[in-house]
Motif scaffolding. Structure first.
Motif, PDB file in Angstrom:
ATOM      1  N   ALA A  76      60.548 -41.154 113.870  1.00 27.58           N
ATOM      2  CA  ALA A  76      60.309 -42.597 113.770  1.00 27.58           C
ATOM      3  C   ALA A  76      61.587 -43.368 113.461  1.00 27.58           C
ATOM      4  CB  ALA A  76      59.262 -42.880 112.696  1.00 27.58           C
ATOM      5  N   ALA A  77      62.502 -42.726 112.737  1.00 28.51           N
ATOM      6  CA  ALA A  77      63.754 -43.403 112.391  1.00 28.51           C
ATOM      7  C   ALA A  77      64.571 -43.749 113.630  1.00 28.51           C
ATOM      8  CB  ALA A  77      64.579 -42.527 111.454  1.00 28.51           C
ATOM      9  N   GLN A  78      64.434 -42.961 114.679  1.00 28.95           N
ATOM     10  CA  GLN A  78      65.193 -43.207 115.906  1.00 28.95           C
ATOM     11  C   GLN A  78      64.349 -43.821 117.018  1.00 28.95           C
ATOM     12  OE1 GLN A  78      67.799 -39.936 117.101  1.00 28.95           O
ATOM     13  NE2 GLN A  78      67.664 -39.064 115.065  1.00 28.95           N
ATOM     14  N   LEU A  79      63.071 -43.489 117.043  1.00 28.33           N
ATOM     15  CA  LEU A  79      62.216 -43.997 118.108  1.00 28.33           C
ATOM     16  C   LEU A  79      61.616 -45.360 117.777  1.00 28.33           C
ATOM     17  CD1 LEU A  79      60.172 -40.798 119.074  1.00 28.33           C
ATOM     18  CD2 LEU A  79      62.317 -41.615 120.051  1.00 28.33           C
ATOM     19  N   GLY A  80      61.581 -45.683 116.481  1.00 25.95           N
ATOM     20  CA  GLY A  80      60.862 -46.869 116.072  1.00 25.95           C
ATOM     21  C   GLY A  80      59.398 -46.535 115.862  1.00 25.95           C
ATOM     22  N   VAL A  81      58.748 -47.269 114.989  1.00 28.17           N
ATOM     23  CA  VAL A  81      57.367 -46.970 114.628  1.00 28.17           C
ATOM     24  C   VAL A  81      56.419 -47.890 115.384  1.00 28.17           C
ATOM     25  CG1 VAL A  81      55.699 -46.755 112.750  1.00 28.17           C
ATOM     26  CG2 VAL A  81      58.112 -46.237 112.344  1.00 28.17           C
ATOM     27  N   ASP A  82      55.731 -47.336 116.361  1.00 31.68           N
ATOM     28  CA  ASP A  82      54.667 -48.078 117.029  1.00 31.68           C
ATOM     29  C   ASP A  82      53.338 -47.595 116.471  1.00 31.68           C
ATOM     30  OD1 ASP A  82      54.379 -45.581 118.110  1.00 31.68           O
ATOM     31  OD2 ASP A  82      54.551 -46.208 120.198  1.00 31.68           O
ATOM     32  N   ASP A  83      52.238 -48.049 117.050  1.00 33.37           N
ATOM     33  CA  ASP A  83      50.928 -47.668 116.524  1.00 33.37           C
ATOM     34  C   ASP A  83      50.687 -46.168 116.619  1.00 33.37           C
ATOM     35  OD1 ASP A  83      50.428 -50.293 115.927  1.00 33.37           O
ATOM     36  OD2 ASP A  83      49.208 -50.686 117.701  1.00 33.37           O
ATOM     37  N   VAL A  84      51.231 -45.524 117.660  1.00 28.22           N
ATOM     38  CA  VAL A  84      51.045 -44.082 117.821  1.00 28.22           C
ATOM     39  C   VAL A  84      51.683 -43.325 116.664  1.00 28.22           C
ATOM     40  CG1 VAL A  84      51.639 -42.069 119.226  1.00 28.22           C
ATOM     41  CG2 VAL A  84      50.841 -44.163 120.331  1.00 28.22           C
ATOM     42  N   ALA A 105      57.060 -40.347 104.218  1.00 22.22           N
ATOM     43  CA  ALA A 105      57.678 -41.332 103.326  1.00 22.22           C
ATOM     44  C   ALA A 105      59.063 -41.739 103.798  1.00 22.22           C
ATOM     45  CB  ALA A 105      57.757 -40.773 101.907  1.00 22.22           C
ATOM     46  N   ASN A 106      59.393 -41.490 105.074  1.00 20.59           N
ATOM     47  CA  ASN A 106      60.713 -41.917 105.549  1.00 20.59           C
ATOM     48  C   ASN A 106      60.721 -43.435 105.735  1.00 20.59           C
ATOM     49  OD1 ASN A 106      60.865 -42.744 108.589  1.00 20.59           O
ATOM     50  ND2 ASN A 106      59.523 -40.972 108.637  1.00 20.59           N
ATOM     51  N   PRO A 107      61.872 -44.087 105.553  1.00 17.41           N
ATOM     52  CA  PRO A 107      61.926 -45.550 105.514  1.00 17.41           C
ATOM     53  C   PRO A 107      61.316 -46.252 106.722  1.00 17.41           C
ATOM     54  CG  PRO A 107      63.989 -44.628 104.744  1.00 17.41           C
ATOM     55  CD  PRO A 107      63.183 -43.477 105.264  1.00 17.41           C
ATOM     56  N   ALA A 108      61.492 -45.687 107.919  1.00 15.38           N
ATOM     57  CA  ALA A 108      60.959 -46.340 109.116  1.00 15.38           C
ATOM     58  C   ALA A 108      59.443 -46.439 109.069  1.00 15.38           C
ATOM     59  CB  ALA A 108      61.401 -45.582 110.369  1.00 15.38           C
TER      60      ALA A 108
END
Length: 210
Positions: A76-84, A105-108
């Protein structure tokens, strides 16, 4: 740590194939540990980055082992957090595996969670005895409600005559809940000697450097 040249050749070949046919990641993703060794997590994230969309990710998570699931959540830190990815992260923090809980618990991911979800994950870390310095994104989101919940947890532990991890105190003292703190201090004069001992130890840790 870097991977060997032969492993890198395998990775680059896998990336080419994933870009050409995203379904091939179903084969390469589980093979990463055997092909590249200790760097399997970072390699799996590279494979995920090669995907044109997120359609393959839920099945990779569903059928993956803990290492594969952890790589997906950390991506998620590199891909970005979408709904999936957010829903998969929510699944991870409901698990009983500390590797998945800390990954969630990663920041993204944490920046997309509600305050209530942050508290749920943080309290789960405390119950699982995961050091809070491993989940700083959670502690940075602490609110007065978080502090009160943690102080309530300390009170329960003290009343049971049990010890308290010292790292809870900086979070509690961000928004000190006077009622809970007073009830903890009252245990210093409890009839039960175990309560008195636990209260004294907990309060001593409150002012001790971490």
């Amino acid at each position: 740590m870097t991977i060997t040249s032969s492993a890198e050749i395998w990775v680059r070949s896998a990336l080419v194939q994933v870009r050409a046919d995203p379904t091939t990641i179903r084969r390469w993703f589980p093979m990463a540990a055997r092909k590249v060794g200790a760097e399997h997590e970072s390699v799996r994230i590279r494979l995920l980055r090669a995907l044109p969309d997120r359609s393959e990710i839920p099945a990779l998570y569903r059928y993956g082992d803990v290492h594969e699931r952890r790589a997906i959540i950390l991506s998620a830190a590199q891909l970005g957090v979408d709904d999936v990815l957010l829903e998969l992260a929510r699944d991870a923090f409901r698990s009983n595996d500390p590797r998945l809980v800390t990954a969630s618990a990663n920041p993204a991911v944490v920046e997309r969670l509600t305050d209530e979800e942050v508290d749920q994950v943080l309290m789960k870390c405390v119950f699982m005895e995961i050091p809070l310095d491993r989940v700083p994104a959670l502690t940075r989101r602490a609110t007065a409600r978080t502090s009160k919940m943690l102080a309530g947890f300390v009170l329960e532990r003290v009343c049971a005559g049990r010890s308290v991890a010292p790292e809870v105190w900086p979070v509690i003292d961000r928004f000190p809940p006077s009622g809970e703190l007073a009830r903890i201090e009252q245990q210093l004069t409890a009839d039960d000697p175990e309560r008195r001992r636990a209260a004294s130890a907990a309060l001593d840790r409150r002012g001790a450097p971490l």
